[in-house]
Design a protein around this motif. Sequence first.
Motif, PDB file in Angstrom:
ATOM      1  N   GLU A 211       0.978  -1.235   0.095  1.00  0.00           N
ATOM      2  CA  GLU A 211       0.031  -0.022   0.267  1.00  0.00           C
ATOM      3  C   GLU A 211       0.763   1.212  -0.014  1.00  0.00           C
ATOM      4  N   SER A 212       0.162   2.501  -0.189  1.00  0.00           N
ATOM      5  CA  SER A 212       1.040   3.473  -0.320  1.00  0.00           C
ATOM      6  C   SER A 212       1.596   3.898   1.025  1.00  0.00           C
ATOM      7  N   PHE A 213       2.661   4.775   1.108  1.00  0.00           N
ATOM      8  CA  PHE A 213       3.329   5.062   2.354  1.00  0.00           C
ATOM      9  C   PHE A 213       3.470   6.574   2.349  1.00  0.00           C
ATOM     10  N   SER A 214       3.716   7.201   3.494  1.00  0.00           N
ATOM     11  CA  SER A 214       3.704   8.855   3.693  1.00  0.00           C
ATOM     12  C   SER A 214       5.349   9.089   3.644  1.00  0.00           C
ATOM     13  N   VAL A 215       5.451  10.455   3.058  1.00  0.00           N
ATOM     14  CA  VAL A 215       6.863  10.794   3.255  1.00  0.00           C
ATOM     15  C   VAL A 215       6.562  12.426   3.382  1.00  0.00           C
ATOM     16  N   ILE A 216       7.295  12.833   4.700  1.00  0.00           N
ATOM     17  CA  ILE A 216       7.192  14.331   5.127  1.00  0.00           C
ATOM     18  C   ILE A 216       8.212  15.271   3.975  1.00  0.00           C
ATOM     19  N   PRO A 217       7.866  16.506   3.782  1.00  0.00           N
ATOM     20  CA  PRO A 217       8.870  17.293   3.166  1.00  0.00           C
ATOM     21  C   PRO A 217      10.221  17.221   3.272  1.00  0.00           C
ATOM     22  N   ASP A 218      11.192  17.354   2.145  1.00  0.00           N
ATOM     23  CA  ASP A 218      12.567  17.519   2.260  1.00  0.00           C
ATOM     24  C   ASP A 218      13.305  16.352   2.951  1.00  0.00           C
ATOM     25  N   ILE A 219      12.665  15.231   3.211  1.00  0.00           N
ATOM     26  CA  ILE A 219      13.199  14.276   4.017  1.00  0.00           C
ATOM     27  C   ILE A 219      13.424  12.886   3.003  1.00  0.00           C
ATOM     28  N   LYS A 220      14.639  12.326   3.006  1.00  0.00           N
ATOM     29  CA  LYS A 220      14.875  11.259   2.011  1.00  0.00           C
ATOM     30  C   LYS A 220      14.371  10.018   2.609  1.00  0.00           C
ATOM     31  N   LYS A 221      13.511   9.276   2.138  1.00  0.00           N
ATOM     32  CA  LYS A 221      12.962   8.117   2.816  1.00  0.00           C
ATOM     33  C   LYS A 221      13.371   6.839   1.881  1.00  0.00           C
ATOM     34  N   LYS A 222      13.901   5.945   2.519  1.00  0.00           N
ATOM     35  CA  LYS A 222      14.454   4.654   2.153  1.00  0.00           C
ATOM     36  C   LYS A 222      13.546   3.517   2.064  1.00  0.00           C
ATOM     37  N   LYS A 223      13.145   2.914   1.068  1.00  0.00           N
ATOM     38  CA  LYS A 223      11.818   2.035   1.070  1.00  0.00           C
ATOM     39  C   LYS A 223      12.651   0.751   0.104  1.00  0.00           C
ATOM     40  N   ILE A 224      12.499  -0.550   0.856  1.00  0.00           N
ATOM     41  CA  ILE A 224      12.848  -1.992   0.062  1.00  0.00           C
ATOM     42  C   ILE A 224      11.612  -2.262  -0.563  1.00  0.00           C
ATOM     43  N   VAL A 225      11.639  -2.259  -1.855  1.00  0.00           N
ATOM     44  CA  VAL A 225      10.656  -2.754  -2.717  1.00  0.00           C
ATOM     45  C   VAL A 225      10.992  -4.147  -3.473  1.00  0.00           C
ATOM     46  N   VAL A 226       9.803  -4.818  -3.577  1.00  0.00           N
ATOM     47  CA  VAL A 226      10.245  -6.186  -4.065  1.00  0.00           C
ATOM     48  C   VAL A 226       8.997  -6.294  -5.236  1.00  0.00           C
ATOM     49  N   LEU A 227       9.663  -6.873  -6.138  1.00  0.00           N
ATOM     50  CA  LEU A 227       8.659  -7.279  -7.422  1.00  0.00           C
ATOM     51  C   LEU A 227       8.783  -8.538  -7.625  1.00  0.00           C
TER      52      LEU A 227
END
Length: 477
Positions: free
Chosen positions: A410-426
């Motif tokens: 599902e979608s995930f939230s990101v606050i302004p100007d912060i780099k967010k690392k996300k592990i994605v599996v296809l």
Amino acid sequence: MSESKANFKIPTAWRINRYYLFIFITAFLLVLPWIKINESYFFLLSFDNLKLHLFFIPFDMQELYLLPFLLMILFLGIFGMTVVGGRVFCGWICPQTIFRVIYRDLIETKILGLRKRIKNKQQEPDMTLAKNKIKKVVAVLIWTFLSLLASADLIWFFVPPEDFFRYLMNPMEHIILFGTLLSSAIFLIYDIVYLKEDYCIYVCPYSRIQSVLYDESTVMALYNTNRGGHIYDEEKVKQFTKQKDLQVNEPHAECTACESCVTVCPTHIDIRKGLQLECINCLECVDACTVVMGKLGKPSLVTWSSEYEIIEKKGKTQYFRPKVVAYIVLLIGLMVGMGLMGSKKEHMLLNINKENRLYSVEKMGDGRVKVENAYEFLLQNTQNEKMDFYFEVIAPKDLKDKIEIAKPSESFSVIPDIKKKKIVVLRTFDALVKDARHDTIIPITIRAYAVGHEDKIVVFRESTFTYPRDDVIKNAQ
């Protein structure tokens, strides 16, 4: 009074027009850092937030490819301006000139009366008098305050004013900011009060560049030797100090030898000597001669024109000559290029890296084989509000809908100007390729977007999905 004198009208002094321009530039630069549209500034290079604001559009530091365009436009613009109008930038726009006019003409002359007249810049105040010493101290104190304001205004293009004043409340935590403010102010005090126009003559490299850029059609302050006569010989040695002596050699010479053009010059040169590096094209000598000759019913001997027109008398000044056209074409090209690059601004930033392991393979209970590829997404929300993000996989047409997102679900939230690392599996459960010898690299496109803003806040990134060779699929457990 002769009819010609009565009918001759002295035009408005260039000095007055310069003052109006100085007021506009000063007010514009003081107000501009305070103007915000959608939390963005006209120009702000923020090292705190690693952002460039340009024309009220924020760009991330990864998008600083626009800065070289700005610098090239700035320098080519000044060089092109010099080819056309000489050192007009120095006399009409340069902060050094504006500051000197504020200090010398406004503070010392008009407000405090330390100097007698604006038109006489060669006569220094008599500093042996106690009252002049007091006036000088007051002048320096006033300029100290203005230097701090000018330094703060410069910093506001790098640190927003609201942050600037908050940081000043804790100077020990912001030593670089505080030090920059003080050092800039100290330099301005030394420069404007003590160094004066020597900065233009000896320090500024622009005066050295101008000699390469000038040509016979460059417009500048020129003394018309054809009308006024030759005060200096070919070796630039002064020959005459009185009109009657000059007219012995040149009976037609109109120069009165009053030297009003000399006394008014801020860089202390004699314009009648010819082209000099010190001339900043302020045109105060033009104003001085216009008044003197106007009283005689004649036009000024010192004019803002070109050697092509005034000295050599070849015709009207050629403004649109090849050199000028080349500058115009370059500037238009750079502006178009910057516009095109800026129009491709991405409203979110996304970097995709595959994990070291090419894939994982697992045999399911129904006999199908699941193949997974893992990725590391580094996403940055460049908007001014918290947003939800998600993405989709665009595979080649013959593999459409066969590669799906396993994680995140599902979608995930990101606050302004912060780099967010996300592990994605296809993953895929389909036999995408049959190759007995090699793993197959399948090109895919990741379409990432902000939920609810899919049309505007969206980016596309190219990546790959690795599908194993046949023996790996057959041996899956």
